[in-house]
Design an enzyme around this catalytic site. Structure first.
Site, PDB file in Angstrom:
ATOM      1  N   THR A 283       0.834  -1.202   0.000  1.00 49.92           N
ATOM      2  CA  THR A 283       0.000   0.000   0.000  1.00 49.92           C
ATOM      3  C   THR A 283       0.865   1.248   0.000  1.00 49.92           C
ATOM      4  O   THR A 283       0.613   2.198  -0.756  1.00 49.92           O
ATOM      5  CB  THR A 283      -0.942   0.004   1.214  1.00 49.92           C
TER       6      THR A 283
ATOM      7  N   ASP B  38       1.537   5.182   5.955  1.00 47.88           N
ATOM      8  CA  ASP B  38       1.975   3.798   6.004  1.00 47.88           C
ATOM      9  C   ASP B  38       0.751   2.894   5.950  1.00 47.88           C
ATOM     10  O   ASP B  38      -0.380   3.346   6.128  1.00 47.88           O
ATOM     11  CB  ASP B  38       2.767   3.544   7.299  1.00 47.88           C
ATOM     12  N   GLY B  39       0.969   1.618   5.721  1.00 45.11           N
ATOM     13  CA  GLY B  39      -0.095   0.636   5.757  1.00 45.11           C
ATOM     14  C   GLY B  39      -0.160  -0.035   7.111  1.00 45.11           C
ATOM     15  O   GLY B  39       0.544   0.346   8.054  1.00 45.11           O
TER      16      GLY B  39
ATOM     17  N   ASP C   3      -1.312  -4.205   8.904  1.00 44.15           N
ATOM     18  CA  ASP C   3      -1.787  -5.558   8.668  1.00 44.15           C
ATOM     19  C   ASP C   3      -3.133  -5.820   9.332  1.00 44.15           C
ATOM     20  O   ASP C   3      -3.914  -6.638   8.853  1.00 44.15           O
ATOM     21  CB  ASP C   3      -0.748  -6.563   9.178  1.00 44.15           C
TER      22      ASP C   3
ATOM     23  N   LYS D 176       1.450  -3.999  12.786  1.00 52.56           N
ATOM     24  CA  LYS D 176       2.271  -3.763  11.620  1.00 52.56           C
ATOM     25  C   LYS D 176       3.482  -4.698  11.683  1.00 52.56           C
ATOM     26  O   LYS D 176       3.748  -5.279  12.713  1.00 52.56           O
ATOM     27  CB  LYS D 176       2.734  -2.294  11.574  1.00 52.56           C
ATOM     28  N   GLY D 177       4.160  -4.833  10.566  1.00 55.81           N
ATOM     29  CA  GLY D 177       5.363  -5.663  10.555  1.00 55.81           C
ATOM     30  C   GLY D 177       5.318  -6.809   9.588  1.00 55.81           C
ATOM     31  O   GLY D 177       6.233  -7.633   9.570  1.00 55.81           O
TER      32      GLY D 177
ATOM     33  N   GLY E 263       5.914  -6.600   6.623  1.00 55.13           N
ATOM     34  CA  GLY E 263       7.086  -6.393   5.784  1.00 55.13           C
ATOM     35  C   GLY E 263       8.386  -6.365   6.556  1.00 55.13           C
ATOM     36  O   GLY E 263       9.439  -6.021   6.005  1.00 55.13           O
TER      37      GLY E 263
ATOM     38  N   GLU F  77       9.531   1.647  11.202  1.00 53.76           N
ATOM     39  CA  GLU F  77       8.231   2.291  11.039  1.00 53.76           C
ATOM     40  C   GLU F  77       7.792   2.974  12.334  1.00 53.76           C
ATOM     41  O   GLU F  77       7.235   4.076  12.308  1.00 53.76           O
ATOM     42  CB  GLU F  77       7.192   1.258  10.603  1.00 53.76           C
TER      43      GLU F  77
ATOM     44  N   LYS G 254      -8.560  -5.520   6.311  1.00 49.74           N
ATOM     45  CA  LYS G 254      -7.621  -5.419   7.434  1.00 49.74           C
ATOM     46  C   LYS G 254      -8.313  -5.048   8.753  1.00 49.74           C
ATOM     47  O   LYS G 254      -7.649  -4.941   9.791  1.00 49.74           O
ATOM     48  CB  LYS G 254      -6.549  -4.371   7.124  1.00 49.74           C
TER      49      LYS G 254
END
Length: 229
Positions: A36, A88-89, A91, A101-102, A104, A110, A128
Site C-alpha cells: 500500500t 503507512d499501511g 496488517d 504492523k510488521g 514487511g 516504522e 484489514k
C-alpha cells in the site's frame, strides 16, 4: 503488456492516493513500507515532478530505493527529523484504531518514524479491519540476533511462536535482526501486551502500534472512508 490490478490492489491504490490530499505544500514526509505504501510513494514522486518541495524519511531499504528511483530527496538517516506527515499501511486495524504492523519486517523503523511524525495516516483496505487486534494477524517481533533462541523461549509464555523465514532461510531485517511472529488470539489490552513484550531482554520492538494512528483511510467498494482517533 501492463499487469492488471486485482480489486484488492486497486483498493489499496485508491486509499494510498487519497492520503496525498493530506500532505502540506512542502515539508518532510515519512514513507511507509509495503504494497500500500508503495502506491503512496509513487504519488509523492509525481508531486515532486510537478514542482512540490518534499524530502522524505523512508522506513525500509525497499522504500529508500523506490524513493531514490523516483527522484525523491531523502533526509539524513540519523535524524532528528520534524516529519509533517507519515503515511503507512497496516496488517490489522482494530475498532479502537490500534494497529498490528510488521508484515514487511520493517516495524521497528516504522515505529521510529511514526513517533517522529506530527500526523500519522494509515491506509488499508477493509479486509484489514477487526474488532480486536490478534483476530487475523500474529504480532511481529524484531528480536536481537544474540541469544535469540533464549528470547524466543521466554516469549512462548505469551502464545505460539514461529521464526519468520524467507526463501528457506531465517529472515533478516534491515537492521540485522530476526523476526518472530507471536500468535496471541484476540488481544484485550494491546498497550499492556506491548509493554510486557518490550520488557523482555532481546526484544528490539513489537508490531503493536497503540494509539499511533491519527487518521485511518479505509478503501471499500463504496469508496475511501476516513476514521480519526
Amino acid at each position: 503488456m501492463p499487469r492488471l490490478m486485482s480489486a484488492q490492489e486497486e483498493a489499496k491504490k485508491n486509499a494510498a492516493r487519497a492520503a496525498l490530499a493530506y500532505l502540506p505544500e512542502s515539508g518532510i514526509v515519512g514513507l511507509g513500507t509495503g504494497s500500500t505504501a508503495k502506491h503512496f510513494i509513487d504519488g509523492v514522486g509525481e508531486l515532486i515532478k510537478e514542482g512540490r518541495k518534499f524530502s522524505a524519511v523512508p522506513t525500509s531499504e525497499q522504500s529508500r530505493i523506490q524513493a531514490l528511483d523516483l527522484g525523491i530527496p531523502l533526509a539524513p538517516v540519523d535524524g532528528p527529523w520534524e516529519i509533517d506527515v507519515c503515511v503507512d499501511g497496516a496488517d490489522e486495524v482494530s475498532d479502537a484504531l490500534d494497529l498490528i504492523k510488521g508484515g514487511g519486517a520493517a516495524h521497528t523503523r516504522e515505529k521510529i518514524v511514526n513517533y517522529a511524525s506530527r500526523c500519522n495516516i494509515i491506509v488499508v483496505d477493509d479486509s484489514k479491519l477487526s474488532p480486536q487486534l490478534g483476530e487475523k494477524w500474529k504480532v511481529p517481533l524484531e528480536i536481537l540476533h544474540f541469544a535469540h533462541r533464549a528470547t524466543a523461549e521466554a516469549l512462548r509464555t505469551f502464545g505460539e511462536l514461529s521464526q519468520r523465514q524467507k526463501n528457506g532461510q531465517a529472515l533478516i531485517t534491515d537492521s540485522g535482526n530476526y523476526v518472530y511472529d507471536l500468535a496471541t488470539g484476540p488481544i484485550t489490552d494491546p498497550r499492556e501486551l506491548d509493554t510486557r513484550l518490550r520488557a523482555l531482554p532481546g526484544v528490539v520492538e513489537t508490531g503493536l502500534f497503540c494509539q499511533r494512528a491519527d487518521i485511518v483511510l479505509i478503501a471499500t467498494q463504496e469508496g475511501v472512508i476516513e476514521k480519526k482517533k
